[in-house]
Design an enzyme around this catalytic site. Sequence first.
Site, short mmCIF file in Angstrom:
data_model
loop_
_atom_site.label_atom_id
_atom_site.label_comp_id
_atom_site.label_asym_id
_atom_site.label_seq_id
_atom_site.Cartn_x
_atom_site.Cartn_y
_atom_site.Cartn_z
N THR A 195 -1.76 -6.72 -8.73
CA THR A 195 -0.95 -5.84 -7.92
C THR A 195 -1.85 -4.95 -7.06
OG1 THR A 195 -0.96 -4.01 -9.51
CG2 THR A 195 0.78 -5.66 -9.75
N ASN A 196 -1.17 -4.12 -6.26
CA ASN A 196 -1.84 -3.07 -5.49
C ASN A 196 -2.05 -1.85 -6.38
OD1 ASN A 196 -2.79 -1.57 -3.15
ND2 ASN A 196 -1.47 -2.87 -1.89
N SER A 251 0.85 -1.19 0.00
CA SER A 251 0.00 0.00 0.00
C SER A 251 0.89 1.24 0.00
CB SER A 251 -0.90 0.03 1.24
OG SER A 251 -1.53 1.29 1.35
#
Length: 363
Positions: A245-246, A179
């Site tokens: 993915t993020n 994050s």
Amino acid sequence: MIWRALRWLLFRFDPERIHALAVAALRLLGWRPLARALRPRAAPSLAVEAMGLRFEHPLGLAAGFDKGEVIAPGLFALGFSHVEIGTITPRPQPGNPRPRLFRLPEHRAILNRMGFNNEGAEACARRLASLEPVDRRGIVGVNVGRNKDTPNERAEDDYLACIDALHPFADYLVVNISSPNTPGLRELQQKEALERLLRACAEKARALPVPKPLLVKLAPDLSEAALDEAVDIAVAVGAAGIVATNTTLQRPGAAGSHPRAREAGGLSGAPLAPLAALALQRVAGRAAGRLVVVGVGGIMSAEDAYTRMRAGASLVQAYTGYIYGGPAFPVRLLHGLEELLKRDGFSRISDVIGVDIRRRRAS
């Protein structure tokens, strides 16, 4: 057409207020008789076996929507095969100051800097414990992170504490180190820190009374070399897979010119798709079948999901696609996957996984 008109109305209001409204509605949908009646049945051809678990189909809801409220029964009623709850931290935290969530409708994108707002692992565990087996009509994953005020030197303690509290209620666990909204968190993706943290978490997950698959969620902003390192480490420590993915710190394409693009935070939705797809291709190619790969980021349609699966994803997850697509999004996507299978002559979705990798290697 009805959803477009309703979305136009809803998008006139603050995103977090609408999220609270959606949570309330999903609680109602999770009422057992209603959930049983509503949940659509996916075609048997869409079933996927991954991590020792059977998924009715590949589409799940990504972490970030259910922040520990445990509204999974309502989300299963809409048709998701799995719901990833979180990110959950050991202690409650309010997240970053508001405003922290922004829509970019022209680009079918969302920008957020939420900061792991949640009520903590104990509260989430209590809610999960209250679910009866009949409420769990799909797979429940739990995504864990560290508290904002925990330094990276002690991050391992936070991740292990979350695993201790939440593992009895999770079918799989995800370590979130990607994050962009928790200061310093992405530094845990660096080789030595990643190896130390992921080894500790993987060993913990294997030693549980009922061992649980453990995955790690990576950023789309990593270099090819860093993605390769992460795959090699995940394989070496015995992790089950990688979530790719993020959100991204980049502002790709036309989204970069949007007035909101100057806001700090991670970008999701359609503009993220090319970056997430490239990262997934790299991860899946490097993993070469040794890890399960979950494709996330810009999954806005059946074609998006299908392309990620051809590139090596066993499962796919959506969040922003659901926000823009509305409650019928899962059903539309699943119907689209069935049509794509027929178009290309595949009898099962499992035959699609990694087909592009295999064809490149054979050519």
